[in-house]
Motif scaffolding. Structure first.
Motif, short mmCIF file in Angstrom:
data_model
loop_
_atom_site.label_atom_id
_atom_site.label_comp_id
_atom_site.label_asym_id
_atom_site.label_seq_id
_atom_site.Cartn_x
_atom_site.Cartn_y
_atom_site.Cartn_z
N PRO A 91 61.72 9.32 81.55
CA PRO A 91 62.65 10.20 80.83
C PRO A 91 64.02 9.59 80.54
CG PRO A 91 62.44 10.92 83.10
CD PRO A 91 61.42 9.83 82.89
N ASN A 110 63.83 1.37 83.16
CA ASN A 110 62.67 1.56 84.03
C ASN A 110 62.02 0.22 84.39
OD1 ASN A 110 62.45 4.69 83.90
ND2 ASN A 110 62.70 4.01 81.80
N ASP A 122 56.10 6.52 77.04
CA ASP A 122 55.67 7.75 77.70
C ASP A 122 56.93 8.40 78.29
OD1 ASP A 122 54.78 9.73 79.41
OD2 ASP A 122 53.17 8.52 80.27
N LEU A 123 57.52 9.32 77.54
CA LEU A 123 58.79 9.90 77.94
C LEU A 123 58.67 10.87 79.10
CD1 LEU A 123 60.45 10.29 74.44
CD2 LEU A 123 60.48 8.34 76.02
N ASP A 124 57.46 11.33 79.39
CA ASP A 124 57.26 12.16 80.59
C ASP A 124 57.43 11.31 81.85
OD1 ASP A 124 56.78 14.53 79.19
OD2 ASP A 124 54.64 14.09 79.01
N ASN A 125 56.89 10.11 81.82
CA ASN A 125 57.00 9.21 82.97
C ASN A 125 58.30 8.41 82.99
OD1 ASN A 125 54.60 9.78 84.36
ND2 ASN A 125 53.43 8.52 82.93
#
Length: 100
Positions: free
Chosen positions: A44, A19, A39-42
């Motif tokens: 993944p 990322n 932040d694994l939601d943002n």
């Protein structure tokens, strides 16, 4: 040179999982992820990155090739010395494939 440090290292071919901040950003080619608290939601794809992890002890030496991703955690008061070895062409294909 002194103290312990934890290094997390990733080959440049992992750039799609890192990322990266975009070209033109002041920290371009650096990961946007807080590796200490991702932040694994943002982000993944971040857990899919293949990494190596080492703990360096006083007196250890580490060669970190150009363009490898790295994250360093101080495990205690420590100090180190580093230098750049050049080799900007190393892993150029991987870096180009990521848009840099």
């Amino acid at each position: 040179l002194g103290g312990q440090r934890r290094y997390i290292l990733a080959h440049p071919n992992q750039c799609n999982n890192m990322n990266l901040l975009p070209r033109g950003h002041p920290s371009a080619r650096h990961s946007a992820v807080d590796w200490a608290n991702p932040d694994l939601d943002n982000f993944p794809t971040f857990p899919k990155a293949h990494v190596n992890e080492i703990v360096m002890q006083p007196g250890d030496v580490l060669y970190l090739p150009t363009n490898w991703f790295h994250y360093i955690v101080s495990l205690e008061l420590n100090f180190q010395c580093n230098t750049r070895s050049g080799g900007e062409r190393l892993y150029r294909k991987e870096v180009n494939d990521c848009g840099f």
